[in-house]
Scaffold this motif. Structure first.
Motif, PDB file in Angstrom:
ATOM      1  N   GLY A 164       0.811  -1.198   0.000  1.00  0.00           N
ATOM      2  CA  GLY A 164       0.000   0.000   0.000  1.00  0.00           C
ATOM      3  C   GLY A 164       0.851   1.257   0.000  1.00  0.00           C
ATOM      4  N   VAL A 165       0.349   2.318  -0.655  1.00  0.00           N
ATOM      5  CA  VAL A 165       1.086   3.585  -0.712  1.00  0.00           C
ATOM      6  C   VAL A 165       0.247   4.760  -0.221  1.00  0.00           C
ATOM      7  N   LEU A 166      -1.047   4.551  -0.006  1.00  0.00           N
ATOM      8  CA  LEU A 166      -1.928   5.617   0.490  1.00  0.00           C
ATOM      9  C   LEU A 166      -2.673   5.060   1.697  1.00  0.00           C
ATOM     10  N   PRO A 167      -2.095   5.205   2.894  1.00  0.00           N
ATOM     11  CA  PRO A 167      -2.596   4.481   4.066  1.00  0.00           C
ATOM     12  C   PRO A 167      -3.984   4.872   4.541  1.00  0.00           C
ATOM     13  N   TYR A 168      -4.518   6.015   4.066  1.00  0.00           N
ATOM     14  CA  TYR A 168      -5.840   6.446   4.509  1.00  0.00           C
ATOM     15  C   TYR A 168      -6.956   6.030   3.549  1.00  0.00           C
ATOM     16  N   ALA A 169      -6.596   5.519   2.396  1.00  0.00           N
ATOM     17  CA  ALA A 169      -7.591   5.222   1.355  1.00  0.00           C
ATOM     18  C   ALA A 169      -7.865   3.729   1.282  1.00  0.00           C
ATOM     19  N   PRO A 170      -9.077   3.274   1.647  1.00  0.00           N
ATOM     20  CA  PRO A 170      -9.405   1.857   1.458  1.00  0.00           C
ATOM     21  C   PRO A 170      -9.302   1.484  -0.019  1.00  0.00           C
ATOM     22  N   ALA A 171      -8.733   0.341  -0.305  1.00  0.00           N
ATOM     23  CA  ALA A 171      -8.502  -0.085  -1.689  1.00  0.00           C
ATOM     24  C   ALA A 171      -9.811  -0.127  -2.466  1.00  0.00           C
ATOM     25  N   ALA A 172      -9.837   0.569  -3.588  1.00  0.00           N
ATOM     26  CA  ALA A 172     -11.055   0.636  -4.394  1.00  0.00           C
ATOM     27  C   ALA A 172     -11.475  -0.727  -4.912  1.00  0.00           C
ATOM     28  N   ALA A 173     -10.516  -1.633  -5.102  1.00  0.00           N
ATOM     29  CA  ALA A 173     -10.855  -2.973  -5.588  1.00  0.00           C
ATOM     30  C   ALA A 173     -11.746  -3.720  -4.603  1.00  0.00           C
ATOM     31  N   TYR A 174     -11.733  -3.331  -3.336  1.00  0.00           N
ATOM     32  CA  TYR A 174     -12.535  -4.007  -2.321  1.00  0.00           C
ATOM     33  C   TYR A 174     -13.886  -3.338  -2.095  1.00  0.00           C
ATOM     34  N   GLY A 175     -14.009  -2.078  -2.523  1.00  0.00           N
ATOM     35  CA  GLY A 175     -15.253  -1.360  -2.304  1.00  0.00           C
ATOM     36  C   GLY A 175     -14.983   0.063  -1.866  1.00  0.00           C
ATOM     37  N   SER A 176     -16.042   0.786  -1.564  1.00  0.00           N
ATOM     38  CA  SER A 176     -15.935   2.189  -1.174  1.00  0.00           C
ATOM     39  C   SER A 176     -15.691   2.310   0.325  1.00  0.00           C
ATOM     40  N   PRO A 177     -15.318   3.516   0.797  1.00  0.00           N
ATOM     41  CA  PRO A 177     -15.227   3.710   2.250  1.00  0.00           C
ATOM     42  C   PRO A 177     -16.528   3.380   2.973  1.00  0.00           C
ATOM     43  N   ASP A 178     -17.658   3.724   2.386  1.00  0.00           N
ATOM     44  CA  ASP A 178     -18.927   3.401   3.039  1.00  0.00           C
ATOM     45  C   ASP A 178     -19.206   1.906   3.028  1.00  0.00           C
ATOM     46  N   ASP A 179     -18.726   1.186   2.014  1.00  0.00           N
ATOM     47  CA  ASP A 179     -18.841  -0.280   2.027  1.00  0.00           C
ATOM     48  C   ASP A 179     -18.070  -0.858   3.206  1.00  0.00           C
ATOM     49  N   LEU A 180     -16.883  -0.300   3.477  1.00  0.00           N
ATOM     50  CA  LEU A 180     -16.085  -0.764   4.608  1.00  0.00           C
ATOM     51  C   LEU A 180     -16.803  -0.454   5.923  1.00  0.00           C
ATOM     52  N   LYS A 181     -17.378   0.719   6.024  1.00  0.00           N
ATOM     53  CA  LYS A 181     -18.117   1.072   7.234  1.00  0.00           C
ATOM     54  C   LYS A 181     -19.300   0.144   7.439  1.00  0.00           C
ATOM     55  N   SER A 182     -19.971  -0.220   6.370  1.00  0.00           N
ATOM     56  CA  SER A 182     -21.097  -1.149   6.480  1.00  0.00           C
ATOM     57  C   SER A 182     -20.643  -2.510   6.994  1.00  0.00           C
ATOM     58  N   LEU A 183     -19.482  -2.966   6.512  1.00  0.00           N
ATOM     59  CA  LEU A 183     -18.918  -4.232   7.007  1.00  0.00           C
ATOM     60  C   LEU A 183     -18.705  -4.159   8.518  1.00  0.00           C
ATOM     61  N   VAL A 184     -18.063  -3.088   8.971  1.00  0.00           N
ATOM     62  CA  VAL A 184     -17.786  -2.941  10.398  1.00  0.00           C
ATOM     63  C   VAL A 184     -19.081  -2.841  11.188  1.00  0.00           C
ATOM     64  N   ASP A 185     -20.016  -2.077  10.687  1.00  0.00           N
ATOM     65  CA  ASP A 185     -21.305  -1.882  11.363  1.00  0.00           C
ATOM     66  C   ASP A 185     -22.060  -3.195  11.493  1.00  0.00           C
ATOM     67  N   THR A 186     -22.108  -3.957  10.412  1.00  0.00           N
ATOM     68  CA  THR A 186     -22.793  -5.258  10.443  1.00  0.00           C
ATOM     69  C   THR A 186     -22.119  -6.206  11.421  1.00  0.00           C
ATOM     70  N   ALA A 187     -20.798  -6.208  11.432  1.00  0.00           N
ATOM     71  CA  ALA A 187     -20.064  -7.045  12.379  1.00  0.00           C
ATOM     72  C   ALA A 187     -20.452  -6.700  13.811  1.00  0.00           C
ATOM     73  N   HIS A 188     -20.525  -5.423  14.111  1.00  0.00           N
ATOM     74  CA  HIS A 188     -20.889  -5.007  15.467  1.00  0.00           C
ATOM     75  C   HIS A 188     -22.284  -5.494  15.832  1.00  0.00           C
ATOM     76  N   GLY A 189     -23.193  -5.485  14.882  1.00  0.00           N
ATOM     77  CA  GLY A 189     -24.533  -5.979  15.151  1.00  0.00           C
ATOM     78  C   GLY A 189     -24.574  -7.462  15.465  1.00  0.00           C
ATOM     79  N   LEU A 190     -23.562  -8.186  15.032  1.00  0.00           N
ATOM     80  CA  LEU A 190     -23.463  -9.624  15.290  1.00  0.00           C
ATOM     81  C   LEU A 190     -22.563  -9.932  16.488  1.00  0.00           C
ATOM     82  N   GLY A 191     -22.103  -8.901  17.170  1.00  0.00           N
ATOM     83  CA  GLY A 191     -21.225  -9.107  18.323  1.00  0.00           C
ATOM     84  C   GLY A 191     -19.784  -9.348  17.972  1.00  0.00           C
ATOM     85  N   LEU A 192     -19.383  -9.001  16.747  1.00  0.00           N
ATOM     86  CA  LEU A 192     -18.014  -9.230  16.279  1.00  0.00           C
ATOM     87  C   LEU A 192     -17.203  -7.941  16.318  1.00  0.00           C
TER      88      LEU A 192
END
Length: 583
Positions: free
Chosen positions: A164-192
């Motif tokens: 990685g060369v831009l440590p603040y930017a989530p890799a676009a190949a994986y999805g958008s910043p909001d996609d990453l936030k949704s992953l984290v949010d969903t995990a929290h809802g499952l106790g993860l």
């Protein structure tokens, strides 16, 4: 009730809420700088003190921008939150960090003693959305934390993450910043909990422009396997990474960070200050966990106010040699393995100041509780750094793997599984990249083959090319159709036993000793509150006699009725781990 989160920092951009955006850049090697947007707007930046440049200009979310210097060089924002089309050489994108409305606002994390980690690579699992779809499966196993391999923007469409060369930017190949936030949010809802692997010891070889305008980022007097060390002692450089850690924790609500190869940073004082600043900035109501990868085995960094734990390569390496008889490369330092494995089970590190490879390694750690060590049978390094990405499942008998899993999940350390391990996956995990530059592709391919020339049984020409798409797709974990469901049941059962009988006590657990019963068998015990946990482990091919038999009053946690009956008669069956509690 929803929440929105934004991490304010001196780097990058800050939306001002009126259609304008403030931009800042630290470029101490330059006397002037401009900002240019992809909508045609260009502004000269105002020079501030200590190498900073700033401007305020009209820029709504979605606008692309980059910085340009008088010599004509145009560079992306080193604190970019998103890159247009994932291009590390192109435009950064103004985003609205507060656009995402968090659903699980009551989430405050989980205490460290409950942690059971599942390490995964977002790319091979279908990006952020693909990982999100897996979360119910992982929660049903009893996993309490997923750990994402690095996601910082890299060149190309696929990468291990450590380029990685831009440590603040989530890799676009994986999805958008909001996609990453949704992953984290969903995990929290499952106790993860969700942890992120971050890389503060180097930048990747393609797309890092910092040396062209901010040379203090690099310390040419200190070298790492990736080139000059990062100059974290310079305040603006050290702060860049401190803010990065806080950015992931505050803006994306990550529950913890794993700091990659901090021995290559070479500045334990800065690491301690990093931990202190993160702790001070984080609400005491949240459980936020900080974990090291540190070949130096610096036990003083594992104080409660610093880092929660360290990945314990010593446990893995000694156990791997014991199970496989492999002894090339770094495994040569773990022969004979039994002594080092038992020391690791008793005290944490196998190397606590002894010589290793011509230099002393480690610090005394017997005073630390087992909770300060993350143990594992496999991880991305230990699998992926093999020439053919072999998993343990392909190297030893399945019964041996299951005995090792019982040791991992029932011992009072923090356990970590590698993706696919719960399904007995035999799919390799190979090293893969996608550098667009042909010279760099060739260098990576040739370097990978040269790396294994000295290893017996390997021909450099047959090692998979990291650049080929098939190398990436071959690394997608596939369930073993024969053993997968039975292995999943075993893992779920072991984790449930752990959480009920072992996990509540790991912060205060103490070793009661460990001793060998043979070349591949041993007994190890710990105090857990008012009880004693004893594990009887035999990785050998035949049963072995016990020096002492378990107490008739022992409560057996793990082991079939037949195996327990054998142990009561003083015989420990082959390829078994048995566990009991005695008051």
């Amino acid at each position: 009730m929803s929440e929105r989160h934004f991490h304010a920092m001196p780097y990058g951009f800050k939306p001002l809420g009126d259609g304008r955006t403030r931009f800042r850049l630290w470029a101490p090697d330059k006397e002037s700088a401009s900002i240019e947007c992809d909508d045609g707007h260009v502004s000269r930046m105002r020079a501030l003190d200590d190498g900073w440049f700033e401007c305020v200009c009209p820029a709504e979310p979605g606008v692309g921008y980059r910085f340009r210097f008088d010599d004509g060089t145009a560079v992306p924002d080193p604190a970019s939150r998103r890159q247009r089309d994932g291009d590390v050489h192109g435009y950064s994108v103004v985003t609205d960090p507060t656009a995402y409305e968090w659903r699980h606002t009551e989430w405050r994390g989980r205490p460290w003693h409950e942690t059971v980690i599942y390490e995964l690579h977002p790319g091979v699992l279908g990006g952020f959305h693909g990982v999100e779809m897996m979360l119910p499966h992982l929660a049903s196993l009893g996993i309490t934390a997923i750990e994402l391999m690095p996601i910082a923007q890299f060149p190309g469409e696929r990468n291990w993450g450590y380029d990685g060369v831009l440590p603040y930017a989530p890799a676009a190949a994986y999805g958008s910043p909001d996609d990453l936030k949704s992953l984290v949010d969903t995990a929290h809802g499952l106790g993860l909990m969700v942890f992120l692997d971050v890389v503060y010891n180097h930048f990747g070889p393609d797309g890092n422009y910092l040396g062209a305008y901010a040379s203090p980022f690099f310390d040419e007097a200190a070298h790492t396997p990736w080139g000059a060390a990062i100059g974290v002692a310079t305040p603006q450089v050290g702060d860049y990474f401190v803010h990065n850690a806080l950015y992931w924790i505050e803006e994306f609500r990550f529950d913890g960070l794993r700091f990659d190869a901090v021995h290559a940073i070479g500045n334990p004082g800065w690491l301690a200050s990093l931990a202190a600043r993160v702790r001070a900035a984080t609400s005491p109501e949240r459980h936020v966990h900080l974990v090291l990868e540190n070949e130096a085995n610096q036990a003083h960094l594992l104080a409660p106010e610093r880092f929660d734990a360290q990945w314990n390569d010593d446990f893995h390496n000694a156990l791997h040699v014991l199970l496989t008889d492999e002894h090339e490369g770094y495994y040569a330092h773990y022969r004979p393995p039994m002594e080092k494995l038992l020391r690791s089970l008793r005290e944490g590190f196998a190397f606590q100041g002894e010589a290793m490879g011509g230099r002393r390694r480690g610090e005394p750690c017997a005073h630390l509780p087992p909770a300060r060590f993350v143990n594992f049978l496999q991880n991305h390094d230990q699998v992926g750094n093999r020439a053919f990405g072999d998993r343990l499942e392909t190297l030893v008998a399945p019964e041996t793997v299951e005995a090792a899993l019982a040791l991992l999940l029932l011992a009072p350390f923090v356990p970590m599984l590698f993706m696919g391990e719960e399904w007995a996956s035999r799919t390799p995990f190979l090293f893969f990249t996608d550098f667009p530059d042909e010279d760099l592709r060739r260098a990576v391919r040739d370097g990978r083959r040269k790396e294994f020339e000295a290893f017996s049984g390997f021909s450099g020409e047959t090692i998979p090319d990291p650049n080929e798409y098939e190398t990436f797709t071959a690394s997608i974990p596939v369930r073993d159709e024969t053993k997968g469901e039975a292995r999943r049941t075993l893992v779920r059962t072991l984790i449930a036993l752990r959480q009920k009988h072992v996990a509540p006590y790991i912060d205060t657990a103490r070793s009661l000793g460990a001793s060998a019963l043979g070349e591949r068998a041993f007994v190890v015990a710990w105090s857990l509150g008012a009880a004693t946990l004893t594990l009887y482990v035999n990785f050998g091919e035949s049963e072995i006699g016990l020096d002492t038999t378990p107490s008739p009053s022992a409560a057996w946690l793990h082991g079939s009725a037949a195996d327990v009956a054998s142990a009561s008669r003083g015989l420990l069956p082959a390829r078994r781990t048995l566990a009991c509690l005695e008051s």
